[in-house]
Design a protein around this motif. Structure first.
Motif, mmCIF file in Angstrom:
data_model
loop_
_atom_site.group_PDB
_atom_site.id
_atom_site.type_symbol
_atom_site.label_atom_id
_atom_site.label_comp_id
_atom_site.label_asym_id
_atom_site.label_seq_id
_atom_site.Cartn_x
_atom_site.Cartn_y
_atom_site.Cartn_z
ATOM 1 N N GLY A 28 11.511 -1.490 -7.277
ATOM 2 C CA GLY A 28 11.251 -0.767 -5.999
ATOM 3 C C GLY A 28 11.393 -1.480 -4.878
ATOM 4 O O GLY A 28 11.955 -2.236 -4.752
ATOM 5 N N ARG B 152 3.317 7.170 -7.426
ATOM 6 C CA ARG B 152 3.085 6.375 -6.360
ATOM 7 C C ARG B 152 2.345 6.905 -5.215
ATOM 8 O O ARG B 152 1.228 6.727 -4.498
ATOM 9 C CB ARG B 152 3.925 5.501 -6.020
ATOM 10 N N ASP C 77 14.618 3.125 -5.151
ATOM 11 C CA ASP C 77 14.391 2.341 -3.921
ATOM 12 C C ASP C 77 15.316 1.312 -3.643
ATOM 13 O O ASP C 77 15.619 1.012 -2.536
ATOM 14 C CB ASP C 77 13.096 1.783 -3.448
ATOM 15 N N ILE D 161 8.505 -10.671 -13.792
ATOM 16 C CA ILE D 161 9.799 -11.346 -13.987
ATOM 17 C C ILE D 161 10.250 -12.253 -12.895
ATOM 18 O O ILE D 161 10.015 -11.855 -11.764
ATOM 19 C CB ILE D 161 10.764 -10.440 -14.433
ATOM 20 N N SER E 299 -1.526 7.256 -1.200
ATOM 21 C CA SER E 299 -2.143 7.394 0.289
ATOM 22 C C SER E 299 -2.624 8.745 0.368
ATOM 23 O O SER E 299 -2.485 9.197 1.637
ATOM 24 C CB SER E 299 -0.546 7.264 0.827
ATOM 25 N N LYS E 300 -3.005 9.519 -0.529
ATOM 26 C CA LYS E 300 -3.181 10.809 -0.277
ATOM 27 C C LYS E 300 -4.540 10.925 -1.181
ATOM 28 O O LYS E 300 -5.725 10.507 -0.677
ATOM 29 C CB LYS E 300 -2.155 11.821 -0.615
ATOM 30 N N ARG F 287 0.739 -0.492 -1.421
ATOM 31 C CA ARG F 287 1.870 -0.378 -2.345
ATOM 32 C C ARG F 287 1.554 0.171 -3.647
ATOM 33 O O ARG F 287 2.130 0.882 -4.351
ATOM 34 C CB ARG F 287 2.855 -1.540 -2.124
ATOM 35 N N GLU F 288 0.554 -0.683 -4.425
ATOM 36 C CA GLU F 288 0.221 -0.511 -5.814
ATOM 37 C C GLU F 288 -1.242 -0.093 -5.726
ATOM 38 O O GLU F 288 -1.872 -0.266 -4.844
ATOM 39 C CB GLU F 288 0.713 -1.763 -6.426
ATOM 40 N N LYS G 250 4.772 -5.484 -13.204
ATOM 41 C CA LYS G 250 3.780 -6.677 -13.185
ATOM 42 C C LYS G 250 2.539 -5.875 -12.878
ATOM 43 O O LYS G 250 1.480 -6.603 -12.623
ATOM 44 C CB LYS G 250 4.240 -7.539 -11.944
ATOM 45 N N GLU G 251 2.611 -4.685 -12.885
ATOM 46 C CA GLU G 251 1.249 -3.915 -12.648
ATOM 47 C C GLU G 251 0.580 -3.865 -13.815
ATOM 48 O O GLU G 251 1.258 -4.011 -14.841
ATOM 49 C CB GLU G 251 1.670 -2.492 -12.289
ATOM 50 N N VAL H 116 10.425 9.499 -3.196
ATOM 51 C CA VAL H 116 10.065 9.731 -4.665
ATOM 52 C C VAL H 116 11.054 10.686 -5.711
ATOM 53 O O VAL H 116 11.238 10.334 -6.829
ATOM 54 C CB VAL H 116 8.446 10.146 -4.999
ATOM 55 N N VAL I 125 7.663 4.540 -10.349
ATOM 56 C CA VAL I 125 8.072 5.938 -10.480
ATOM 57 C C VAL I 125 9.409 5.923 -11.405
ATOM 58 O O VAL I 125 9.376 6.727 -12.279
ATOM 59 C CB VAL I 125 8.344 6.779 -9.214
ATOM 60 N N SER I 126 10.176 5.320 -10.981
ATOM 61 C CA SER I 126 11.584 5.390 -11.515
ATOM 62 C C SER I 126 11.622 5.309 -13.077
ATOM 63 O O SER I 126 12.040 5.609 -13.927
ATOM 64 C CB SER I 126 12.597 4.520 -11.183
HETATM 65 P P1 FDA Z 1 8.224 1.789 -7.522
HETATM 66 O O1 FDA Z 1 7.741 0.916 -6.235
HETATM 67 O O2 FDA Z 1 7.663 3.121 -7.837
HETATM 68 O O3 FDA Z 1 8.002 0.687 -8.719
HETATM 69 C C1 FDA Z 1 8.411 -0.615 -8.782
HETATM 70 C C2 FDA Z 1 7.618 -1.349 -10.017
HETATM 71 O O4 FDA Z 1 8.274 -2.425 -10.332
HETATM 72 C C3 FDA Z 1 6.363 -1.620 -9.540
HETATM 73 O O5 FDA Z 1 5.465 -1.344 -10.654
HETATM 74 C C4 FDA Z 1 6.381 -3.235 -9.208
HETATM 75 O O6 FDA Z 1 5.086 -3.680 -9.661
HETATM 76 C C5 FDA Z 1 7.428 -3.606 -10.395
HETATM 77 N N1 FDA Z 1 8.282 -4.653 -10.018
HETATM 78 C C6 FDA Z 1 8.799 -5.078 -8.796
HETATM 79 N N2 FDA Z 1 9.342 -6.582 -9.138
HETATM 80 C C7 FDA Z 1 8.696 -6.590 -10.361
HETATM 81 C C8 FDA Z 1 8.956 -7.881 -11.037
HETATM 82 N N3 FDA Z 1 9.430 -8.843 -10.741
HETATM 83 N N4 FDA Z 1 8.522 -8.031 -12.490
HETATM 84 C C9 FDA Z 1 7.787 -6.846 -12.949
HETATM 85 N N5 FDA Z 1 7.820 -5.898 -12.489
HETATM 86 C C10 FDA Z 1 8.215 -5.727 -11.028
HETATM 87 N N6 FDA Z 1 7.608 8.963 -1.322
HETATM 88 C C11 FDA Z 1 7.674 10.567 -1.013
HETATM 89 O O7 FDA Z 1 8.889 11.124 -1.408
HETATM 90 N N7 FDA Z 1 6.404 11.196 -1.048
HETATM 91 C C12 FDA Z 1 5.492 10.517 -0.783
HETATM 92 O O8 FDA Z 1 4.461 11.115 -0.285
HETATM 93 C C13 FDA Z 1 5.403 9.091 -0.924
HETATM 94 N N8 FDA Z 1 4.180 8.703 -0.950
HETATM 95 C C14 FDA Z 1 4.149 7.160 -1.091
HETATM 96 C C15 FDA Z 1 2.943 6.471 -0.864
HETATM 97 C C16 FDA Z 1 2.732 5.159 -1.058
HETATM 98 C C17 FDA Z 1 1.542 4.428 -0.707
HETATM 99 C C18 FDA Z 1 4.069 4.269 -1.321
HETATM 100 C C19 FDA Z 1 3.819 2.922 -1.488
HETATM 101 C C20 FDA Z 1 5.287 5.047 -1.366
HETATM 102 C C21 FDA Z 1 5.279 6.467 -1.177
HETATM 103 N N9 FDA Z 1 6.471 7.162 -1.401
HETATM 104 C C22 FDA Z 1 6.522 8.341 -1.345
HETATM 105 C C23 FDA Z 1 7.513 6.441 -1.812
HETATM 106 C C24 FDA Z 1 8.056 6.448 -3.304
HETATM 107 O O9 FDA Z 1 6.486 6.171 -4.033
HETATM 108 C C25 FDA Z 1 8.734 5.288 -3.759
HETATM 109 O O10 FDA Z 1 10.098 5.768 -3.155
HETATM 110 C C26 FDA Z 1 9.234 5.528 -5.310
HETATM 111 O O11 FDA Z 1 8.060 4.862 -5.834
HETATM 112 C C27 FDA Z 1 10.051 4.507 -5.821
HETATM 113 O O12 FDA Z 1 10.116 4.113 -7.011
HETATM 114 P P2 FDA Z 1 10.541 2.758 -7.818
HETATM 115 O O13 FDA Z 1 10.507 3.133 -9.021
HETATM 116 O O14 FDA Z 1 12.024 2.586 -7.001
HETATM 117 O O15 FDA Z 1 9.750 1.802 -7.097
#
Ligand code: FDA
Ligand code: NAD
Length: 434
Positions: A123, A47, A297, A95, A51-52, A146-147, A39-40, A315, A15-16
């Motif tokens: 994340g 995201r 996150d 990475i 779950s919805k 998660r993904e 990595k996706e 999010v 998301v970020s």
């Molecule tokens: P996010 O997890 O979105 O992205 C991280 C990315 O980094 C991923 O693509 C991952 O593969 C990648 N990555 C990690 N390590 C890596 C590496 N070493 N090399 C390359 N890539 C790497 N929140 C909310 O407010 N309302 C809601 O309804 C929901 N619902 C929800 C459902 C589900 C199923 C989940 C898992 C989470 C939610 N959330 C939520 C939480 C919200 O989705 C979450 O806070 C954000 O996605 C965080 O965004 P980030 O970009 O920080 O991480």
């Protein structure tokens, strides 16, 4: 292999990352300057859909429908968009090694990437039952979410185990949203969690009683105050039973586990200052390492409203922190500054026909208002949190957009309250006056 060089790298493709890429494009980025490494296998997406609507039996959401930034009413950024803007989308690339001082990232296949400015957006990952030594937790059909790949596997199992039995381990966000999703898919659902009520990190006993009652009316069984201690599998290795600490044994064709998230920061251990389980940042999401930012996150940032450093796993903050970091980066290049991040915590969830929003801080005394009878035809209720004579948090189930805005305003402005009884009587109208 020669290293690829970029002015800006966003590490992570969630998301970020999507919101940061859009902000870079708004602020002006030249072709070839920016890379997103994920990595996706797919471009950044919203995201929460996983779950919805992704699990709906009818007309489910599917990519490319929910790429960022549609979740906040913005433009949907398809892979073509990144190409047009000259933003390199480096997918299916994990990475595995990071040298922050040397400004280098190395992938699992040995590719090197050099950056001038890095945004860490890795994340969270899931906490696994095997982390607590739960026996048999590697059986087939035990799922984490998660993904999008995880959601695809879960959907296949839902189809394969039509009308079967599902056990949900965990009573937090994933537990409640997945409990509903599997029930809508006509599985026989039992939820198990250790606490006296669901979502204890936010819900009061009164709020939880409504959701537990509503779920029960939908046919979801709930076992509280105990945990899964082991699983047994059939001869194909597929999960068959869940053993609980209180001695109960539940049959299961599918198990979904949601026992918490853990920010992905181990790659940076020892290279950057940490706090409260995350990477410590300032109000511009700058870390202790020059030219390295952290958002979403993983960031532990100054929450100005409460004068405290916090990490937020939701999010809305992922989107806003990403935008703030990019604005700060671009401003500093011109010798300018941006306003400090002044975030109002906002969480929400949807399941069955329900939809709640929460703003602010859930500390202090609480007051419940409205109709929280789960059997009512149109239940609608809320709660305020009161600390030092001021309303600091507000929760509302079934609010209209205007009403949700009103509770957000209350949490932001923290109006004083005289009597809690009076506040309970006024209910939503208290918020609407602010
Ligand atoms: P996010 O997890 O979105 O992205 C991280 C990315 O980094 C991923 O693509 C991952 O593969 C990648 N990555 C990690 N390590 C890596 C590496 N070493 N090399 C390359 N890539 C790497 N929140 C909310 O407010 N309302 C809601 O309804 C929901 N619902 C929800 C459902 C589900 C199923 C989940 C898992 C989470 C939610 N959330 C939520 C939480 C919200 O989705 C979450 O806070 C954000 O996605 C965080 O965004 P980030 O970009 O920080 O991480
Ligand atoms: P969570 O922290 O919301 O809930 C974890 C739950 O796990 C606890 O409430 C508890 O009931 C349970 N638990 C803990 N230890 C247990 C054990 N040993 N056995 C059984 N249950 C146990 O975490 P989550 O629901 O797994 O969510 C993961 C991440 O995804 C979080 O970052 C969350 O914010 C995010 N998410 C958010 C939303 C949303 O905001 N609507 C929706 C889905 C996921």
């Amino acid at each position: 292999m020669a290293a690829k060089n970029f002015k800006y790298v966003i590490l992570g493709g969630g998301v970020s990352a999507g919101y940061a890429a859009r902000e870079f494009s708004k602020q002006g980025v030249k072709p070839g300057e920016l890379a997103v490494i994920s990595k996706e296998a797919v471009a950044p997406y919203e995201r929460p859909a996983l779950s919805k609507a992704y699990l709906f039996p009818e007309s489910p959401a599917r990519l490319p429908g929910f790429h960022t930034c549609v979740g906040s009413g913005g433009e949907r950024l398809l892979p073509d968009w990144y190409e047009e803007k000259g933003i390199e989308l480096i997918l299916s690339t994990e990475i595995v090694k990071v040298d922050l001082a040397g400004k280098t990232l190395v992938s699992g296949t040995g590719e090197s990437f050099k950056f001038q400015i890095l945004i860490i957006a890795t994340g969270s990952t899931v906490v696994r039952l095997s982390d607590f030594g739960v026996k048999g937790a590697d059986a087939k059909n035990i799922f984490y979410l998660r993904e999008v790949d995880d959601a695809d596997k879960l959907n296949e199992a839902i189809k394969a185990k039509k009308n079967g039995k599902a056990v949900i381990v965990g009573g937090g966000y994933i537990g409640l949203e997945l409990g509903a999703a599997l029930r809508i898919n006509n599985l026989d659902v039992t939820m198990v969690y250790p606490e006296p009520w669901c979502m204890p990190r936010l819900f009061t006993a009164d709020i939880a009683a409504f959701y537990e009652g509503y779920y029960a009316n939908k046919g979801v069984k709930i076992t509280k105050g105990t945990v899964a201690t082991g699983f047994t599998a059939d001869s194909n290795g597929q999960v068959k039973e869940v053993h609980l600490k209180d001695g109960t044994v539940l049959e299961a064709d599918i198990v979904v586990v949601g026992v918490g998230g853990r920010p992905l920061i181990s790659l940076f251990k020892g290279q950057v200052e940490e706090e409260k389980g995350g990477i410590k940042t300032d109000a511009f999401f700058k870390t202790s390492v020059p030219d390295v930012y952290a958002v979403g996150d993983v960031a532990t940032f100054p929450l100005k409203l409460y004068n405290e450093n916090r990490r937020v796993e939701h999010v809305d903050h992922a989107r806003k922190s990403a935008e703030q970091a990019v604005k700060a980066i671009k401003a500093s290049e011109e010798g300018k500054t941006v306003e400090v991040y002044d975030y109002l915590p906002y969480f929400y969830s949807r399941s069955f026909d329900l939809s709640w929003q929460f703003y602010g801080d859930n500390v202090g005394e609480t007051v419940l208002f409205g109709d929280n009878n789960p059997a009512s035809p149109k239940p609608k209720f809320g709660s305020y949190w009161i600390k030092d004579g001021k309303v600091v948090g507000a929760f509302l189930e079934a609010g209209t957009p205007e009403e949700n805005q009103a509770i957000a305003k209350v949490a932001r402005h923290q109006p004083p309250v005289g009597s809690l009884d009076q506040l309970a009587k006024e209910g939503l109208s208290f918020a609407s006056k602010i």
